[in-house]
Design an enzyme around this catalytic site. Structure first.
Site, PDB file in Angstrom:
ATOM      1  N   HIS A 195     -62.238  10.135  47.708  1.00  0.00           N
ATOM      2  CA  HIS A 195     -61.050   9.794  46.917  1.00  0.00           C
ATOM      3  C   HIS A 195     -61.023  10.502  45.564  1.00  0.00           C
ATOM      4  O   HIS A 195     -60.000  10.511  44.898  1.00  0.00           O
ATOM      5  CB  HIS A 195     -60.975   8.281  46.703  1.00  0.00           C
ATOM      6  CG  HIS A 195     -60.667   7.523  47.958  1.00  0.00           C
ATOM      7  ND1 HIS A 195     -59.465   6.897  48.186  1.00  0.00           N
ATOM      8  CD2 HIS A 195     -61.395   7.318  49.086  1.00  0.00           C
ATOM      9  CE1 HIS A 195     -59.476   6.331  49.384  1.00  0.00           C
ATOM     10  NE2 HIS A 195     -60.640   6.571  49.941  1.00  0.00           N
ATOM     11  N   ASP A 409     -58.468  14.076  37.841  1.00  0.00           N
ATOM     12  CA  ASP A 409     -58.185  12.875  38.628  1.00  0.00           C
ATOM     13  C   ASP A 409     -58.034  13.293  40.090  1.00  0.00           C
ATOM     14  O   ASP A 409     -57.340  14.282  40.374  1.00  0.00           O
ATOM     15  CB  ASP A 409     -56.858  12.256  38.132  1.00  0.00           C
ATOM     16  CG  ASP A 409     -56.804  10.754  38.342  1.00  0.00           C
ATOM     17  OD1 ASP A 409     -57.489  10.257  39.257  1.00  0.00           O
ATOM     18  OD2 ASP A 409     -56.078  10.074  37.593  1.00  0.00           O
TER      19      ASP A 409
HETATM   20  O1  F6P Z   1     -61.081   6.420  42.559  1.00  0.00           O
HETATM   21  C1  F6P Z   1     -62.286   6.007  42.958  1.00  0.00           C
HETATM   22  C2  F6P Z   1     -62.493   4.507  42.829  1.00  0.00           C
HETATM   23  O2  F6P Z   1     -63.727   4.152  43.405  1.00  0.00           O
HETATM   24  C3  F6P Z   1     -61.385   3.696  43.482  1.00  0.00           C
HETATM   25  O3  F6P Z   1     -61.557   3.534  44.843  1.00  0.00           O
HETATM   26  C4  F6P Z   1     -61.442   2.447  42.703  1.00  0.00           C
HETATM   27  O4  F6P Z   1     -60.255   1.806  42.702  1.00  0.00           O
HETATM   28  C5  F6P Z   1     -61.768   2.911  41.302  1.00  0.00           C
HETATM   29  O5  F6P Z   1     -62.487   4.103  41.471  1.00  0.00           O
HETATM   30  C6  F6P Z   1     -62.546   1.878  40.504  1.00  0.00           C
HETATM   31  O6  F6P Z   1     -63.687   1.600  41.193  1.00  0.00           O
HETATM   32  P1  F6P Z   1     -64.786   0.520  40.867  1.00  0.00           P
HETATM   33  O7  F6P Z   1     -64.183  -0.540  40.004  1.00  0.00           O
HETATM   34  O8  F6P Z   1     -65.193   0.004  42.210  1.00  0.00           O
HETATM   35  O9  F6P Z   1     -65.901   1.248  40.203  1.00  0.00           O
END
Ligand code: F6P
Length: 506
Positions: A195, A409
């Site tokens: 992602h 990003d």
């Molecule tokens: O973009 C990567 C990501 O892991 C998303 O899937 C998630 O919404 C965001 O970063 C925040 O992730 P976390 O709070 O699990 O670290």
């Protein structure tokens, strides 16, 4: 789970909820249950909640975000299950089901959270994969924990995957899982989707465990990325660090004897949002009324500018504030005519770089407001909260200009949500060329956030944009997103995975 960085992520831990969740386990998957389709992600797509909260069922509520919406129908249709962490340290929760989805919790201890999650995932990989905006830290203890926790996730899949099942692993926290699965269960169809960005080999080279990570990912049949440049970076790293033979999008993976074991394909699948949900909310009378209320509460300024981000150093919040402060100093905007709303949702608050960022952002906002506020007007309305999606869409409707100034990003779903919410084809989107969304939203006002003068000029173009130009741009962007929602993303990926495996086998 919040799919790729939209801003809201809730979740409340209560003893009551904890008890209910553990008790409720009886209705979920049993230890011997097998599934044909499995999704694996660091977090399960549910958050803890207390009974009096809206949408709370048996102590859990579905987390916001498009990923779960996109995959839920597939889960129920194909006897699917989701493997992930349930959000409470040191607690064992048995498999359970929620909203028709079977959930298989993986336990993380306090040490795992410190070393695997806050450490290797978010203080090594996160900065390394985001252009080293903050310096990545390399610690062998963190790496050991990353390996151990990846093994735990893989074991949960190995136990519960039916013969020939499809397994879709999500994101940078779990890059070793594909190889662990292939070694134990060559019968599985294995997909991986990253992602976040994948860095160029010149930066990836810094990682002491670079070979193991590439090797881990190459356990998949299909490795998906947000942008084709990410897929290109990955293939160049596979060639450079593992000597893999790479032709077009295909990486020939060799076993210890030098023979090709399988071919992994690397390709871009830009993620999107739940278009239907956002469009419906944007047309709901309550949400429209709330948007008008927000404008009234701010004193009906001519222009409302909006930033919505997790409080993360990759988002360019400091750059945005700097540009805005200079525009106030130059008299190009005034507090009577314009207000900047900055929603910064709390994130990874125990990681040092995030603590420093919060201090800096809050200091800057205080300085700007102290300098420019009047008794009636505020320059920057700063909100360090997460909000439900209804409130987010109200903010999108209230805002004339959306500022997405990320320094790097993977995608940026806030940009896509803003555009989707503008059902009247008005409003202007200022969008960093370093966000994956720039590949799809070509009619946004694209800019380089490091260039503060350029950013200021772009903000002023957005503030002064004529309705005809705004409408032309917004119409084109909305068409792009309406035609490419998150369902299409997941079905494109899964069809490509199915086709690839069939082609390799025939
Ligand atoms: O973009 C990567 C990501 O892991 C998303 O899937 C998630 O919404 C965001 O970063 C925040 O992730 P976390 O709070 O699990 O670290």
């Amino acid at each position: 789970m919040e799919a790729t960085d939209s801003a809201g992520h809730g979740g409340q831990d209560t003893t009551e909820a904890t008890r209910t969740a553990t008790d409720g386990a009886a209705s979920g998957a049993g230890a011997g249950d097998q599934f044909d389709f499995m999704v694996v992600s660091n977090r399960l797509p549910v958050d803890r909640c207390s009974a009096d909260e809206a949408g709370c069922e048996d102590g859990w509520r579905r987390s916001p975000g498009g990923l779960v919406t996109a995959l839920a129908p597939m889960m129920t249709k194909t006897d699917g299950a989701w493997v992930g962490w349930h959000g409470a340290p040191d607690e064992t929760v048995k498999p359970f089901s929620h909203g028709g989805i079977d959930l298989i919790p993986v336990q993380l201890s306090t040490d795992d959270i410190e070393l695997f999650y806050e450490g290797f995932s978010n203080a090594t990989l996160w900065p390394l994969y985001h252009d080293v905006i903050a310096p990545p830290e390399f610690h062998r203890t963190w790496w050991d924990s990353y390996r151990k926790v990846n093994r735990r996730f893989a074991d949960a899949v190995i136990r519960h995957a039916a013969e020939g099942a499809t397994v879709w692993v999500q994101d940078y926290q779990l890059q070793l899982v594909p190889k662990l699965l292939r070694e134990a269960r060559p019968d599985l169809k294995i997909g991986f989707f990253n992602h976040i960005p994948f860095p160029p080999p010149e930066i990836f080279a810094q990682l002491p465990w670079r070979r193991a990570i590439i090797d881990g990912l190459l356990g998949a049949d299909l490795v998906g990325f947000q942008r084709s440049s990410d897929a290109g970076n990955f293939m160049r790293s596979a060639r450079r660090f593992l000597g893999a033979s790479v032709k077009q999008q295909q990486v020939h993976v060799r076993g210890a004897d030098g023979e090709t074991t399988h071919i992994a394909r690397a390709q871009a699948f830009p993620i999107s949002i739940d278009v239907k949900q956002i469009s419906e909310l944007a047309q709901s009378p309550e949400v429209i009324e709330r948007a008008q209320q927000i404008r009234r509460d701010l004193g009906n300024p001519k222009t409302i500018l909006l930033g919505v981000d997790r409080l993360d150093y990759t988002k360019g919040i400091r750059h945005r504030l700097k540009a805005y402060e200079e525009l106030l100093q130059d008299g190009k905007v005034t507090v009577e005519d314009a207000t900047l709303i900055q929603v910064a949702s709390p994130s990874r608050e125990r990681v040092e770089q995030y603590r420093l960022l919060r201090e800096e952002v809050e200091g800057t906002v205080g300085h700007i407001n102290g300098t420019f506020d009047t008794m009636q007007n505020t320059a920057v309305r700063y909100l360090h909260h997460s909000y439900p999606i209804e409130e987010m869409v109200s903010l999108y409707l209230a805002a004339d200009v959306m500022l997405v100034t990320a320094l790097r990003d993977g995608m940026n779903l806030v940009a896509k949500e803003y555009v989707t919410a503008r059902t009247k084809n008005d409003g202007a989107l200022v969008l960093s060329e370093f966000a994956g969304a720039a590949d799809q939203l070509k009619q946004a006002l694209l800019m380089n956030p490091h260039d503060i003068d350029g950013l200021k000029d772009t903000i002023m173009r957005a503030v002064n944009m004529q309705p005809a130009e705004a409408s032309r741009r917004m119409r084109a962007m909305r068409k792009q997103i309406l035609d490419h929602d998150v369902d299409l993303w997941s079905s494109d990926f899964l069809n490509a995975l199915a086709e690839k495996v069939v082609r390799d086998e025939s």
